[in-house]
Design a protein around this motif. Structure first.
Motif, PDB file in Angstrom:
ATOM      1  N   TYR A  87     -33.150 -10.571  26.718  1.00 50.21           N
ATOM      2  CA  TYR A  87     -31.648 -11.120  26.958  1.00 50.21           C
ATOM      3  C   TYR A  87     -31.577 -11.178  28.390  1.00 50.21           C
ATOM      4  N   ALA A  91     -23.134 -17.969  30.143  1.00 47.97           N
ATOM      5  CA  ALA A  91     -21.455 -17.764  30.306  1.00 47.97           C
ATOM      6  C   ALA A  91     -20.839 -18.448  31.452  1.00 47.97           C
ATOM      7  N   TYR A  92     -21.315 -17.818  32.668  1.00 44.20           N
ATOM      8  CA  TYR A  92     -20.712 -18.095  33.899  1.00 44.20           C
ATOM      9  C   TYR A  92     -21.427 -19.065  34.644  1.00 44.20           C
ATOM     10  N   ASN A 108     -22.985 -11.007  34.505  1.00 42.21           N
ATOM     11  CA  ASN A 108     -21.853  -9.947  34.111  1.00 42.21           C
ATOM     12  C   ASN A 108     -22.666  -8.585  33.784  1.00 42.21           C
ATOM     13  N   SER A 163     -15.631 -20.735  26.590  1.00 39.55           N
ATOM     14  CA  SER A 163     -14.505 -19.698  26.796  1.00 39.55           C
ATOM     15  C   SER A 163     -14.192 -19.683  28.427  1.00 39.55           C
ATOM     16  N   THR A 182     -21.242 -20.966  26.212  1.00 43.34           N
ATOM     17  CA  THR A 182     -19.772 -20.514  25.783  1.00 43.34           C
ATOM     18  C   THR A 182     -18.860 -21.692  26.548  1.00 43.34           C
TER      19      THR A 182
HETATM   20  C1  LIG Z   1     -22.168 -12.731  29.634  1.00 50.57           C
HETATM   21  C2  LIG Z   1     -21.124 -13.044  28.497  1.00 50.57           C
HETATM   22  N1  LIG Z   1     -21.695 -13.746  27.376  1.00 50.57           N
HETATM   23  C3  LIG Z   1     -20.679 -13.719  26.410  1.00 50.57           C
HETATM   24  C4  LIG Z   1     -19.422 -13.592  26.485  1.00 50.57           C
HETATM   25  C5  LIG Z   1     -18.535 -13.812  25.364  1.00 50.57           C
HETATM   26  O1  LIG Z   1     -18.508 -15.413  25.270  1.00 50.57           O
HETATM   27  P1  LIG Z   1     -17.564 -15.793  24.047  1.00 50.57           P
HETATM   28  O2  LIG Z   1     -16.153 -15.863  24.284  1.00 50.57           O
HETATM   29  O3  LIG Z   1     -18.121 -17.192  23.881  1.00 50.57           O
HETATM   30  O4  LIG Z   1     -17.860 -15.050  22.779  1.00 50.57           O
HETATM   31  C6  LIG Z   1     -18.817 -12.909  27.544  1.00 50.57           C
HETATM   32  C7  LIG Z   1     -17.478 -12.894  27.679  1.00 50.57           C
HETATM   33  O5  LIG Z   1     -17.116 -11.711  28.366  1.00 50.57           O
HETATM   34  C8  LIG Z   1     -19.807 -12.636  28.611  1.00 50.57           C
HETATM   35  O6  LIG Z   1     -19.470 -11.982  29.706  1.00 50.57           O
END
Ligand SMILES: Cc1ncc(COP(=O)(O)O)c(C=O)c1O
Length: 407
Positions: free
Chosen positions: A178, A215-216, A185, A244, A242
């Motif tokens: 992973y 994610a970022y 993060n 998000s 994501t």
């Molecule tokens: C690296 C990482 N992956 C996944 C997520 C979660 O994403 P989601 O809101 O799509 O579940 C986060 C959220 O903080 C994250 O920092």
């Protein structure tokens, strides 16, 4: 009395895999994070200022006035056809590769993609390699499948692929690896182009599946990015994405793109979690993407996070003692601080009393390392409070350092 005996009763009934312990010290620090009088660099949440509220209101009005039904109905498990198409278009445009119809599914956020991958590929004791430090949710997710977690360190260039190769050479045989290659993060670093090439070569050579969390990725301050692992090696990578951070977390929406055989398993597993991602969220994202609103939002989000990030780095530069080091993010939400000789659980306990919060480093390691580090997030903190928050933290650091280090 009744409460404690009840809790003992349910503890005895709970599945072993749910009893993972994050430690009292950490729990007591986390308990302080919700306080409104605290300047918080703790939460990795997006700034609500970026949420496109008026546009969402407009779309909801259109859906209801126009007699739209799909937004309010169950959706196919893989995702609504139009939403899948919008995600595929976006991946093609931003990553240079379009997933085939059987290589993509819509998920309820990236965290669900991790859950589906774990459920589909991990038996107890299977080996998962993680970057150390990494996203806490991934540690918890892989742990919940009773995987054996092997942390491999990262540095300013991302995952240490030489160390990974060395361990593979000594017989390490992961099923999954992973990685968060972009604006990681919690470390705020990105995997270099050379290391990306090495990593996918290792996956092919040693037969493991890379789980790439992006994610970022779209939050690079300059809007640029290196090739995604999935675009380099769609044969050995499943990408979890994501919306998000680019749209809003409230819709709980993401995607998984990977080899057809892999995504078919994820779709099967998804039938037993939520059956389908929110159709309403899918339609809101799809329409926003089609109208160019996601790109539009991103321009403003990047500028906001860049401004906040730079302000925080400038404050660190001004006030932290020389012995303290931190990473310089080029996107995302985080910087990672290393404070030699300081126990950050103790430090952050005292910091909370002084009205400032961050997350202690140990939380991001699966094996208790990281006691002298912490994560600072600049995404949610009030811009005007950044200077004061860092000044307070620096003054505590100074008082906690030995005289030699404090100079
Ligand atoms: C690296 C990482 N992956 C996944 C997520 C979660 O994403 P989601 O809101 O799509 O579940 C986060 C959220 O903080 C994250 O920092």
């Amino acid at each position: 009395m009744a409460v404690s005996s009840d809790s003992a009763r349910w503890e005895a009934l709970a599945a072993v895999r749910t009893r993972g312990d994050v430690g009292d010290g950490i729990a007591s620090v986390l308990a302080l994070l919700g306080r409104s009088d605290v300047i918080s660099f703790a939460g990795g949440f997006p700034d609500p200022e970026t949420f496109p509220r008026e546009r969402i209101a407009l779309l909801l009005q259109e859906f209801t006035a126009g007699g739209e039904l799909s937004a309010f109905q169950y959706a196919p498990t893989r995702g609504l056809a139009g939403t899948l198409d919008a995600f595929a278009d976006r991946l093609e445009r931003l990553q240079g590769r379009r997933p085939a119809a059987d290589e993509l599914l819509v998920t309820s956020g990236a965290i669900e993609a991790l859950e589906l991958i774990g459920k589909s590929f991990l038996d107890p004791g299977d080996v998962v390699v993680l970057e150390a430090p990494t996203y806490l949710g991934s540690i918890q997710s892989f742990r919940s499948f009773e995987a054996t977690i092997v942390p491999v360190p990262l540095d300013e260039q991302g995952l240490d692929v030489d160390e990974l190769e060395r361990q593979l050479g000594q017989g390490l045989r992961p099923k999954l690896l992973y990685a968060i290659p972009d604006h990681q993060n919690p470390a705020g670093v990105s995997l270099s182009a050379e290391r990306r090439a090495t990593l996918v070569e290792l996956a092919r050579r040693f037969g493991f599946l890379i789980v790439e969390d992006v994610a970022y990725r779209e939050l690079g301050f300059e809007g640029d990015s290196l090739p995604s692992l999935w675009s380099l090696a769609p044969d050995v990578v499943v990408q979890a994405g994501t919306t998000s951070k680019t749209f809003c977390p409230g819709v709980r929406l993401g995607w998984a793109a990977g080899p057809a055989e892999v995504t078919a398993r994820l779709v099967s597993a998804k039938q037993l979690t939520d059956q389908c991602a929110s159709a309403l969220g899918q339609r809101l994202f799809e329409e926003s993407e089609r109208r160019g609103w996601i790109d539009d939002q991103l321009v403003r989000s990047r500028a906001l996070y860049q401004r906040k990030g730079e302000r925080m780095l400038a404050a660190l530069e001004r006030s932290m003692p020389e012995a303290v080091h931190w990473t310089t993010p080029r996107g995302g939400f985080f910087s990672w601080l290393t404070l030699p000789g300081i126990n950050t659980i103790d430090l952050l306990g005292r910091a909370a009393e002084q009205g400032v919060a961050a997350v202690p480093g140990t939380l991001f390691f699966p094996d208790g390392r990281g006691a002298d580090s912490l994560r600072l997030s600049f995404s949610l903190v009030d811009e005007e409070e950044i200077d004061e928050g860092i000044a307070r933290l620096a003054s505590l650091v100074r008082s906690g350092l030995s005289p030699r280090l404090g100079q």
